[in-house]
Design a protein around this motif. Structure first.
Motif, PDB file in Angstrom:
ATOM      1  N   VAL A  64      39.024  -5.930  70.840  1.00 26.67           N
ATOM      2  CA  VAL A  64      40.646  -5.723  71.261  1.00 26.67           C
ATOM      3  C   VAL A  64      40.871  -6.011  72.678  1.00 26.67           C
ATOM      4  CG1 VAL A  64      41.182  -3.996  69.444  1.00 26.67           C
ATOM      5  CG2 VAL A  64      40.199  -3.181  71.519  1.00 26.67           C
ATOM      6  N   ASP A  65      42.169  -6.476  73.045  1.00 24.94           N
ATOM      7  CA  ASP A  65      42.476  -6.812  74.423  1.00 24.94           C
ATOM      8  C   ASP A  65      43.267  -5.812  75.056  1.00 24.94           C
ATOM      9  OD1 ASP A  65      41.393  -9.717  74.481  1.00 24.94           O
ATOM     10  OD2 ASP A  65      42.790  -9.685  72.560  1.00 24.94           O
ATOM     11  N   PHE A  66      44.138  -5.087  74.271  1.00 26.66           N
ATOM     12  CA  PHE A  66      44.940  -4.091  74.715  1.00 26.66           C
ATOM     13  C   PHE A  66      44.880  -2.787  73.601  1.00 26.66           C
ATOM     14  CE2 PHE A  66      46.635  -7.455  77.240  1.00 26.66           C
ATOM     15  CZ  PHE A  66      47.095  -6.868  78.342  1.00 26.66           C
ATOM     16  N   VAL A  67      44.876  -1.672  74.271  1.00 27.45           N
ATOM     17  CA  VAL A  67      44.704  -0.388  73.691  1.00 27.45           C
ATOM     18  C   VAL A  67      45.946   0.316  74.008  1.00 27.45           C
ATOM     19  CG1 VAL A  67      43.582   1.751  73.324  1.00 27.45           C
ATOM     20  CG2 VAL A  67      42.337  -0.320  73.663  1.00 27.45           C
ATOM     21  N   LEU A  68      47.005   0.592  73.260  1.00 29.08           N
ATOM     22  CA  LEU A  68      48.399   1.354  73.563  1.00 29.08           C
ATOM     23  C   LEU A  68      48.018   2.679  73.016  1.00 29.08           C
ATOM     24  CD1 LEU A  68      50.940  -1.432  72.389  1.00 29.08           C
ATOM     25  CD2 LEU A  68      49.602  -1.194  74.706  1.00 29.08           C
ATOM     26  N   CYS A  69      47.932   3.538  74.101  1.00 26.47           N
ATOM     27  CA  CYS A  69      47.604   4.769  73.568  1.00 26.47           C
ATOM     28  C   CYS A  69      48.729   5.956  73.716  1.00 26.47           C
ATOM     29  CB  CYS A  69      46.368   5.267  74.345  1.00 26.47           C
ATOM     30  SG  CYS A  69      45.589   6.937  73.832  1.00 26.47           S
ATOM     31  N   ILE A 104      38.460   8.811  73.556  1.00 25.06           N
ATOM     32  CA  ILE A 104      38.933   7.372  73.328  1.00 25.06           C
ATOM     33  C   ILE A 104      38.500   6.259  74.115  1.00 25.06           C
ATOM     34  CG2 ILE A 104      41.153   6.189  73.458  1.00 25.06           C
ATOM     35  CD1 ILE A 104      42.639   8.629  72.263  1.00 25.06           C
ATOM     36  N   VAL A 105      38.384   6.565  75.570  1.00 26.43           N
ATOM     37  CA  VAL A 105      38.260   5.632  76.562  1.00 26.43           C
ATOM     38  C   VAL A 105      36.523   5.287  76.241  1.00 26.43           C
ATOM     39  CG1 VAL A 105      37.779   5.211  79.138  1.00 26.43           C
ATOM     40  CG2 VAL A 105      39.759   6.531  78.284  1.00 26.43           C
ATOM     41  N   SER A 163      34.946  -2.608  73.135  1.00 25.36           N
ATOM     42  CA  SER A 163      35.826  -3.591  73.916  1.00 25.36           C
ATOM     43  C   SER A 163      35.650  -3.368  75.452  1.00 25.36           C
ATOM     44  CB  SER A 163      37.104  -3.742  73.303  1.00 25.36           C
ATOM     45  OG  SER A 163      37.246  -4.082  72.054  1.00 25.36           O
ATOM     46  N   PRO A 164      34.701  -3.744  76.136  1.00 29.17           N
ATOM     47  CA  PRO A 164      34.390  -3.345  77.593  1.00 29.17           C
ATOM     48  C   PRO A 164      35.436  -3.807  78.443  1.00 29.17           C
ATOM     49  CG  PRO A 164      32.369  -4.073  76.542  1.00 29.17           C
ATOM     50  CD  PRO A 164      33.460  -4.669  75.525  1.00 29.17           C
ATOM     51  N   LYS A 165      36.124  -4.925  78.240  1.00 27.51           N
ATOM     52  CA  LYS A 165      37.373  -5.372  79.210  1.00 27.51           C
ATOM     53  C   LYS A 165      38.622  -5.056  78.763  1.00 27.51           C
ATOM     54  CE  LYS A 165      34.340  -6.943  82.013  1.00 27.51           C
ATOM     55  NZ  LYS A 165      34.217  -6.676  83.486  1.00 27.51           N
ATOM     56  N   ALA A 166      38.779  -4.361  77.646  1.00 25.96           N
ATOM     57  CA  ALA A 166      40.127  -4.145  77.142  1.00 25.96           C
ATOM     58  C   ALA A 166      40.982  -3.129  78.250  1.00 25.96           C
ATOM     59  CB  ALA A 166      40.146  -3.347  75.698  1.00 25.96           C
ATOM     60  N   TRP A 167      42.256  -3.590  78.172  1.00 19.45           N
ATOM     61  CA  TRP A 167      43.322  -2.884  78.986  1.00 19.45           C
ATOM     62  C   TRP A 167      43.693  -1.473  78.174  1.00 19.45           C
ATOM     63  CZ3 TRP A 167      44.753  -2.238  84.223  1.00 19.45           C
ATOM     64  CH2 TRP A 167      44.372  -3.087  84.800  1.00 19.45           C
ATOM     65  N   ILE A 168      43.508  -0.265  78.566  1.00 21.88           N
ATOM     66  CA  ILE A 168      44.006   0.879  78.331  1.00 21.88           C
ATOM     67  C   ILE A 168      45.413   1.145  78.769  1.00 21.88           C
ATOM     68  CG2 ILE A 168      43.506   3.223  77.443  1.00 21.88           C
ATOM     69  CD1 ILE A 168      40.726   2.572  77.567  1.00 21.88           C
ATOM     70  N   GLY A 217      43.066  13.493  85.186  1.00 18.26           N
ATOM     71  CA  GLY A 217      41.923  13.879  84.674  1.00 18.26           C
ATOM     72  C   GLY A 217      41.007  12.568  84.180  1.00 18.26           C
ATOM     73  N   LEU A 218      41.857  11.507  83.656  1.00 13.84           N
ATOM     74  CA  LEU A 218      41.168  10.259  83.408  1.00 13.84           C
ATOM     75  C   LEU A 218      40.458   9.492  84.709  1.00 13.84           C
ATOM     76  CD1 LEU A 218      43.236   8.607  80.698  1.00 13.84           C
ATOM     77  CD2 LEU A 218      40.942   9.606  80.597  1.00 13.84           C
ATOM     78  N   GLN A 219      41.254   9.684  85.800  1.00 13.80           N
ATOM     79  CA  GLN A 219      40.792   9.342  87.231  1.00 13.80           C
ATOM     80  C   GLN A 219      39.523  10.076  87.490  1.00 13.80           C
ATOM     81  OE1 GLN A 219      41.312  11.015  90.508  1.00 13.80           O
ATOM     82  NE2 GLN A 219      40.146   9.001  91.311  1.00 13.80           N
ATOM     83  N   LYS A 220      39.454  11.206  87.170  1.00 12.54           N
ATOM     84  CA  LYS A 220      38.472  11.960  87.602  1.00 12.54           C
ATOM     85  C   LYS A 220      37.189  11.722  86.713  1.00 12.54           C
ATOM     86  CE  LYS A 220      39.968  14.195  91.164  1.00 12.54           C
ATOM     87  NZ  LYS A 220      39.399  13.791  92.448  1.00 12.54           N
ATOM     88  N   ALA A 221      37.379  11.523  85.363  1.00 12.01           N
ATOM     89  CA  ALA A 221      36.278  11.345  84.324  1.00 12.01           C
ATOM     90  C   ALA A 221      35.840   9.758  84.505  1.00 12.01           C
ATOM     91  CB  ALA A 221      36.763  11.474  82.952  1.00 12.01           C
ATOM     92  N   PHE A 222      36.634   8.906  85.056  1.00 11.81           N
ATOM     93  CA  PHE A 222      36.086   7.551  84.994  1.00 11.81           C
ATOM     94  C   PHE A 222      36.552   6.973  86.506  1.00 11.81           C
ATOM     95  CE2 PHE A 222      37.114   8.551  80.654  1.00 11.81           C
ATOM     96  CZ  PHE A 222      35.925   8.346  80.039  1.00 11.81           C
ATOM     97  N   PRO A 223      35.953   7.306  87.505  1.00 15.76           N
ATOM     98  CA  PRO A 223      36.348   7.048  88.830  1.00 15.76           C
ATOM     99  C   PRO A 223      36.265   5.501  89.141  1.00 15.76           C
ATOM    100  CG  PRO A 223      34.466   8.103  88.908  1.00 15.76           C
ATOM    101  CD  PRO A 223      34.875   8.248  87.624  1.00 15.76           C
ATOM    102  N   LYS A 224      35.293   4.743  88.447  1.00 12.25           N
ATOM    103  CA  LYS A 224      35.177   3.567  88.728  1.00 12.25           C
ATOM    104  C   LYS A 224      36.008   2.495  87.549  1.00 12.25           C
ATOM    105  CE  LYS A 224      30.475   4.094  90.837  1.00 12.25           C
ATOM    106  NZ  LYS A 224      29.108   3.665  90.883  1.00 12.25           N
ATOM    107  N   GLU A 225      36.698   3.282  86.847  1.00 18.77           N
ATOM    108  CA  GLU A 225      37.416   2.352  85.649  1.00 18.77           C
ATOM    109  C   GLU A 225      38.741   1.723  86.323  1.00 18.77           C
ATOM    110  OE1 GLU A 225      38.411   0.702  82.640  1.00 18.77           O
ATOM    111  OE2 GLU A 225      37.330   2.278  82.065  1.00 18.77           O
ATOM    112  N   ASP A 226      38.747   0.401  86.194  1.00 13.85           N
ATOM    113  CA  ASP A 226      39.955  -0.404  86.732  1.00 13.85           C
ATOM    114  C   ASP A 226      40.785  -1.018  85.818  1.00 13.85           C
ATOM    115  OD1 ASP A 226      38.293  -2.293  85.776  1.00 13.85           O
ATOM    116  OD2 ASP A 226      38.088  -3.213  87.673  1.00 13.85           O
TER     117      ASP A 226
END
Length: 441
Positions: free
Chosen positions: A79-84, A130-131, A138-143, A156-165
Motif C-alpha cells: 500500500v502507498d497510503f494508510v488512512l487510520c 498498526i504502525v 509496506s515500509p514506505k507507505a504514508w500513514i 505517543g507515536l512520536q515517542k514510540a517511533f522517533p525516526k519515523e518520517d
C-alpha cells in the motif's frame, strides 16, 4: 511518481468511512487509485459500510478495485497510503469515558479531561501495532493518522517511533472551522490562508488571509459578536455541536485576541460546561441514536436497492475531503497549506521541542514543512505548557506503566485539577480499562 495508488482505510466500520469513500471516488483527478481496501477487526460492523462501498465504487469509480477485509496481511500488503481512524473499545468504552467522570462531578468528554486520557492510553497499543504491521508489509507507505484523541496519539507515536518520517497526524476540526468561517462570510474557504498555533483541540487562528492578502479575522469576530456562530453543516448537527459552536462568542468576548478552537470551551469554562452536561445521556448516546443509526440505515438501504445514487449517507464531507486532499498534496508534491501536528523543534518559541504542536504547514512529498510561530503571549503559553505537561505525563504513564505519572497527569489536567479527585477517578478508569490499559504500578 506512481500513476495509481493502493490505499487502506483502517477502521472500516467507522461512520465516517462513507464520507471518505465518497471523497476518494470524487477526487480521482488529484488522487488516482488502483486499489482501496477497508480493514477492521469488527467484521460485522465493517460489512455494512463495505457493501455500500462496493456499490459506490462500482457506480462512480469502476476502474478502482475495492474490497474490505479483517486480515491485516491482506490489508497492508503493497500500500502507498494508510488512512487510520480507529476507536479502541468502541462506543461502549467511549460511553464510559464520558459518564464515569460526570458521575464524579468532573467533565466527561471524548478527547479532553479524564475521559480523553482514558481513550488516549487505550488507543496507544493498537496504534503502535498498526504502525509495526504496516512497516512489515509496506515500509514506505504514508500513514495519515486521525485517530482521537489526536494530541495524545500523536505524542505517543512520536515517542514510540522517533525516526519515523512517514506518519502525518491530522485533525478535521480546524477544517470544519475554516468551512464555517467561509459560510458566515459567503466565501470559499479553500482560498483562505490560515495562521494557527496550539496543540490539538487546543489552538487559535491568529490570522486568516483571503486570496488578496486581507486578514478576515476582524470581520469574523465582528460577525460572531453580532450574530453568533454555527458550523458549516448546522442543519445536520446534533444539538451538542450547535451549543459547542455557539460558545465561540463567549470565548471571543472574554479573550478577543484570536479565533479559538471550539474545544477550548471545556478548559476555559469547566464549571459552566459541567452544569450543562447530563451524566446519563452524553455525546456518545447522541451519536449512537443519531449519526450511527442514520449512517448504518442508509448503507443498508443502498445495499438493498443496489444503487448509491442520491444517497444521503454523506453528511459532512469536510472530514473525507481533508484526508484525501492532504494525501494528494503528498502524492503530487503540491506544497498546499494544511493545519497539521508536528514536533515543535522551535516552531513555538520557548516551548518544549518534543511537544506535538498543531500549526500551519506546507505539505509535499517529504511531508509537512511547518511555518514558524515564534513568541506567543503569556496567557496562551501558560495554557499550552499546562496542557503539554499533562499530555507528556499521560503518555509516559503508558510507556512506563506508571500509576504515579498517570496521577500527576490527571492532577495537572485543568478539568480535574485536584489530587484527591485525580486519584479517585484514576482508580475508576483503571478498573474500566482493565482489558485495554497496561497495568499501572
Amino acid at each position: 511518481m506512481k500513476d495509481k495508488l493502493n490505499i487502506v482505510i483502517v477502521g472500516g466500520g467507522s461512520t465516517w468511512c462513507p464520507g471518505i469513500l465518497k471523497s476518494l471516488t470524487k477526487h480521482q483527478d488529484i488522487f488516482p487509485l488502483n486499489r482501496v481496501i477497508m480493514f477492521d477487526t469488527d467484521a460485522e460492523r465493517q460489512a455494512v459500510i463495505g457493501e455500500f462501498g462496493k456499490i459506490l465504487f462500482r457506480e462512480e469509480a469502476p476502474e478502482v478495485e475495492f474490497d474490505y477485509t479483517t486480515d491485516k496481511d491482506v490489508a497492508y500488503e503493497d500500500v502507498d497510503f494508510v488512512l487510520c481512524q480507529i476507536r479502541t473499545g468502541g462506543y461502549d468504552m467511549r460511553s464510559k469515558d464520558e459518564k464515569i467522570p460526570l458521575h464524579m462531578g468532573l467533565i466527561g468528554q471524548e478527547t479532553v479531561g479524564a475521559g480523553g486520557m482514558a481513550y488516549g492510553i487505550r488507543s496507544m497499543t493498537d496504534m503502535i501495532e498498526i504502525v509495526k504491521d504496516v512497516r512489515a508489509h509496506s515500509p514506505k507507505a504514508w500513514i495519515i493518522n486521525y485517530t482521537n484523541p489526536a494530541a495524545l496519539v500523536a505524542y505517543g507515536l512520536q515517542k514510540a517511533f522517533p525516526k519515523e518520517d512517514h506518519i502525518l497526524n491530522i485533525c478535521d476540526q480546524p477544517v470544519n472551522l475554516l468551512r464555517s468561517y467561509g459560510r458566515l462570510l459567503g466565501r470559499d474557504s479553500s482560498e483562505f490562508e490560515p495562521v494557527y498555533f496550539g496543540l490539538n483541540h487546543f489552538g487559535w487562528f491568529t490570522h486568516l488571509y483571503d486570496k488578496d492578502g486581507v486578514d478576515l479575522v476582524p470581520t469574523i469576530k465582528k460577525f460572531v459578536k453580532e450574530n453568533g456562530f454555527k458550523p458549516v453543516d448546522a442543519e445536520q448537527r446534533d444539538q451538542s455541536w450547535l451549543d459547542t459552536y455557539a460558545m465561540v462568542a463567549d470565548m471571543l468576548q472574554d479573550f478577543p485576541d484570536y479565533l479559538p478552537n471550539t474545544y477550548l470551551q471545556y478548559y476555559l469554562y469547566p464549571k459552566y460546561k459541567l452544569a450543562h452536561l447530563d451524566p446519563d445521556y452524553t455525546r456518545s448516546d447522541e451519536v449512537i441514536n443519531g449519526r450511527e443509526k442514520r449512517v448504518f440505515a442508509e448503507c443498508r438501504r443502498v445495499a438493498e436497492v443496489g444503487t448509491a445514487k442520491d444517497s444521503s449517507v454523506v453528511q459532512n464531507d469536510a472530514h473525507g475531503d481533508m484526508i484525501v486532499e492532504v494525501s494528494s498534496a503528498i502524492y503530487r508534491n503540491t506544497r498546499q497549506t494544511f493545519i497539521v501536528m508536528v514536533k515543535n523543534d522551535g516552531i513555538v518559541k520557548d516551548f518544549p521541542d518534543d511537544a506535538m504542536v498543531e500549526v500551519a504547514a506546507s505539505v509535499g512529498v517529504n511531508g509537512p514543512q511547518p511555518y514558524a510561530v515564534g513568541e506567543i503571549g503569556t496567557f496562551y503559553h501558560g495554557l499550552m505548557v499546562n496542557q503539554y505537561s499533562y499530555e507528556r505525563l499521560a503518555i509516559e504513564a503508558y510507556f512506563e506503566h506508571s500509576y504515579e505519572k498517570a496521577l500527576q497527569a490527571l492532577t495537572l489536567n485543568r478539568l480535574v485539577n485536584d489530587a484527591k479527585d485525580a486519584r479517585a477517578i484514576l482508580d475508576k478508569l483503571i478498573e474500566a480499562n482493565k482489558d485495554y490499559w497496561p497495568e499501572l504500578s
